[in-house]
Design an enzyme around this catalytic site. Structure first.
Site, PDB file in Angstrom:
ATOM      1  N   GLU A 137      40.872  40.943  47.532  1.00 18.90           N
ATOM      2  CA  GLU A 137      40.850  39.651  47.610  1.00 18.90           C
ATOM      3  C   GLU A 137      42.305  39.178  47.585  1.00 18.90           C
ATOM      4  O   GLU A 137      42.540  38.036  48.460  1.00 18.90           O
ATOM      5  CB  GLU A 137      39.974  38.961  46.269  1.00 18.90           C
ATOM      6  CG  GLU A 137      40.008  37.573  46.344  1.00 18.90           C
ATOM      7  CD  GLU A 137      39.158  37.189  44.962  1.00 18.90           C
ATOM      8  OE1 GLU A 137      39.434  36.140  44.607  1.00 18.90           O
ATOM      9  OE2 GLU A 137      38.197  37.533  44.877  1.00 18.90           O
ATOM     10  N   HIS A 187      37.871  45.229  44.291  1.00 14.96           N
ATOM     11  CA  HIS A 187      37.587  44.014  45.113  1.00 14.96           C
ATOM     12  C   HIS A 187      38.284  42.794  44.882  1.00 14.96           C
ATOM     13  O   HIS A 187      38.831  42.275  46.123  1.00 14.96           O
ATOM     14  CB  HIS A 187      36.225  43.617  44.456  1.00 14.96           C
ATOM     15  CG  HIS A 187      35.674  42.341  45.166  1.00 14.96           C
ATOM     16  ND1 HIS A 187      36.281  41.092  44.580  1.00 14.96           N
ATOM     17  CD2 HIS A 187      34.686  41.836  46.079  1.00 14.96           C
ATOM     18  CE1 HIS A 187      35.621  40.071  45.201  1.00 14.96           C
ATOM     19  NE2 HIS A 187      34.906  40.586  45.972  1.00 14.96           N
ATOM     20  N   ASN A 188      38.798  42.659  43.617  1.00 11.50           N
ATOM     21  CA  ASN A 188      39.856  41.500  43.685  1.00 11.50           C
ATOM     22  C   ASN A 188      41.176  41.781  43.973  1.00 11.50           C
ATOM     23  O   ASN A 188      42.018  40.842  44.692  1.00 11.50           O
ATOM     24  CB  ASN A 188      39.705  41.137  41.984  1.00 11.50           C
ATOM     25  CG  ASN A 188      38.917  40.385  41.511  1.00 11.50           C
ATOM     26  OD1 ASN A 188      37.659  40.382  42.221  1.00 11.50           O
ATOM     27  ND2 ASN A 188      39.058  39.860  40.240  1.00 11.50           N
ATOM     28  N   LYS A 192      34.866  45.997  40.693  1.00 12.33           N
ATOM     29  CA  LYS A 192      35.116  44.626  41.073  1.00 12.33           C
ATOM     30  C   LYS A 192      36.656  44.477  40.865  1.00 12.33           C
ATOM     31  O   LYS A 192      37.221  43.418  41.503  1.00 12.33           O
ATOM     32  CB  LYS A 192      34.439  43.693  39.796  1.00 12.33           C
ATOM     33  CG  LYS A 192      34.724  42.343  39.695  1.00 12.33           C
ATOM     34  CD  LYS A 192      34.473  41.720  41.046  1.00 12.33           C
ATOM     35  CE  LYS A 192      34.424  40.166  40.733  1.00 12.33           C
ATOM     36  NZ  LYS A 192      35.398  39.437  40.220  1.00 12.33           N
ATOM     37  N   SER A 245      30.875  38.342  41.715  1.00  9.67           N
ATOM     38  CA  SER A 245      31.723  37.611  42.651  1.00  9.67           C
ATOM     39  C   SER A 245      31.044  36.523  43.168  1.00  9.67           C
ATOM     40  O   SER A 245      29.880  36.677  43.646  1.00  9.67           O
ATOM     41  CB  SER A 245      32.511  38.629  43.942  1.00  9.67           C
ATOM     42  OG  SER A 245      33.388  37.800  44.467  1.00  9.67           O
TER      43      SER A 245
END
Length: 525
Positions: free
Chosen positions: A237, A233-234, A230, A167
């Site tokens: 986001e 995480h996105n 990840k 990231s």
């Protein structure tokens, strides 16, 4: 052989020079094999991310780094950038065999190619050239199950396979990304010094890591855990971006602010507890002027952008997996659905004519109540904490199902540097899971709960003000509904639904005074 410098003499000329340079290097290596350059690490794919990662490695390691791309222009552009940025020790190849031969053993090869078929093609090409004990790392946004399938295939050949979330975008790849590698511990031991050298650094070491700053990379766990983390995480986001975008909509619409005035609001918010990369970015995009010759003087570029949001799949995967695990993620779901709704540009224009246009900016700014900007801060901070609560609950559930043993405090710690969601409030998240690693939900932490109680009144005022004036704020309002549902000791709505299910489908229910005992009622005489 003397140093060869590639001059920027046009794309075709640079590509020709690169090929000539490689032929000279091969000849020199054959004549004096003891003097052949040996690179510490290799990167396959020299697009924006790959080329920037090569430069980062070369700068931090101060050792030769090899890059490979089938496109000679990308390879030559990487060499040119390396020369311009301090004669960094970078080698670029268009021949895969030469690329692999340039690497020290055990070889560490990082793939920066598009997810899906391109990764499989790269693996198929590399496997015959690699040796037992080498490490192959997929740095893209890949579906975690594909990563686990590839792990089995590659490991059968005696080669380690790692799925590593990355990231930070192109700037992060160059200056210091946040990295989330998942795979066998033996591979992590080979990768750790390399990845720690290029990772972003954050201050205030997490518990047990010693004093001082720490690299924003940790071994996440086995299999596809790195790519899964990840992915979530996105999803967080997506939620953060939508929450801030709804604040922008309020400022530009109901408050009647110019882009410059809105930029000032976001800059002010970035000075307080909401400080973070996305808040800073939002201020930046509202300050940017439109330089198109046809644009009015002083016009903001953001006002010229088509109002249709794109997405690349990780947001959708996050919601799908949350549903599979039975983990509520209304903030992330609302953010994803808002992107889908934005793409209905033709239908929205037709609806605005039929139903009245909700995006009409008032001729004069509405007389907003005193303290509304503080209420906005309260709404954003409380909603952001709900978003993190949902993401961490999702990761905890996935960790239990897959036996990944994820360390949530460490995830919150490494997300504080390099990555897109880096923000001041992550200190609070890291502290909560450091104090209680088994914490089932972030909102149950005493410090977080106190913050939520303090912010709730302003949060409600802001949501009411927006909704009562026709401002769509799906993520802010979904976050508030999550908060209120989560803190309800008795949900009458759930009682009603379970009664409905039993009435029309005979699905049964349990009584409050007889838990665990299946019941059924005859609802109509």
């Amino acid at each position: 052989m003397g140093r060869v410098v590639l001059l920027a003499a046009g794309a075709a000329g640079a590509a020709a020079l690169l090929l000539a340079y490689q032929r000279l290097k091969r000849r020199a290596a054959a004549e004096t094999p003891c003097c052949r350059t040996v690179s510490a690490v290799g990167v396959v794919g020299l697009g924006v991310m790959g080329s920037q990662l090569v430069l980062n490695f070369a700068e931090k390691l101060r050792r030769p780094v090899s890059g490979f791309d089938l496109d000679a222009q990308k390879a030559s552009a990487t060499i040119t950038l390396a020369a311009e940025q301090g004669a960094l020790p970078v080698e670029a190849f268009t021949d895969l065999q030469d690329f692999v031969a340039s690497l020290e053993r055990p070889r560490r090869v990082l793939l920066l190619v598009p997810a899906g078929r391109a990764v499989d093609a790269a693996i198929d090409s590399l496997l015959p050239l690699l040796s037992r004990g080498d490490v192959l790392v997929d740095m893209g946004n890949e579906w975690y199950e594909r990563t686990e399938e590839r792990h089995k295939r590659v490991c059968a050949a005696g080669i380690h396979y790692v799925g590593c979330g990355l990231s930070g975008g192109g700037e992060g790849a160059r200056r210091g990304p946040c990295l989330m590698p998942g795979g066998p511990p033996e591979a992590w031991q080979l990768l750790q010094p390399l990845l720690e050298s290029i990772a972003a650094r954050a201050g205030g070491a997490p518990s047990g890591s010693g004093a001082g700053s720490y690299p924003c990379v940790r071994h996440i766990g086995p299999g596809g855990s790195g790519h899964y983390v990840k992915m979530v995480h996105n999803g967080i986001e997506y939620g953060d971006m939508q929450l801030i975008a709804e604040a922008s909509l309020f400022c530009r619409g109901l408050a009647g602010m110019s882009a410059t005035e809105a930029a000032r609001v976001f800059s002010d918010l970035n000075e307080g507890p909401l400080e973070g990369f996305l808040m800073e970015t939002t201020a930046v995009v509202h300050r940017k002027r439109d330089t198109d010759p046809a644009a009015p003087e002083g016009a903001a570029l953001v006002d010229a952008i088509l109002d249709s949001c794109g997405s690349k799949g990780t947001g959708k995967w996050t919601i799908q997996q949350a549903a599979e695990l039975g983990v509520p993620s209304p903030t992330h779901a609302a953010a994803l659905e808002a992107r889908y709704l934005s793409s209905l540009t033709t239908q929205r224009k037709a609806a605005s004519a039929q139903l009245g246009d909700a995006s009409t900016v008032p001729d004069e700014a509405l007389a907003l109540p005193p303290g509304w900007q503080q209420d906005l801060e309260d709404a954003l901070l409380a909603s952001k904490l709900c978003s993190y609560a949902q993401g961490m609950a999702h990761l905890r559930a996935a960790s239990e199902v897959h036996n990944w043993k994820l360390r949530l405090a460490e995830l919150a710690a490494i997300w504080q540097g390099g990555c897109i969601i880096r923000a001041k409030v992550l200190h609070l998240v890291a502290e909560a899971f450091t104090k209680e690693p088994a914490l089932s939900n972030l909102l149950l932490d005493a410090a977080v709960a106190a913050e939520m109680r303090a912010r709730a009144p302003g949060w409600r005022r802001f949501v009411l003000l927006a909704l009562s004036n026709g401002i769509p704020i799906p993520a802010l309002s979904a976050s508030l509904a999550y908060y209120d549902s989560f803190r309800s000791s008795l949900l009458r709505s759930a009682q009603c639904i379970q009664a409905q299910r039993d009435c029309f489908g005979g699905h049964g229910f349990q009584r409050l005074d007889a838990p665990g005992k299946a019941m059924h009622a005859v609802w109509q005489a």
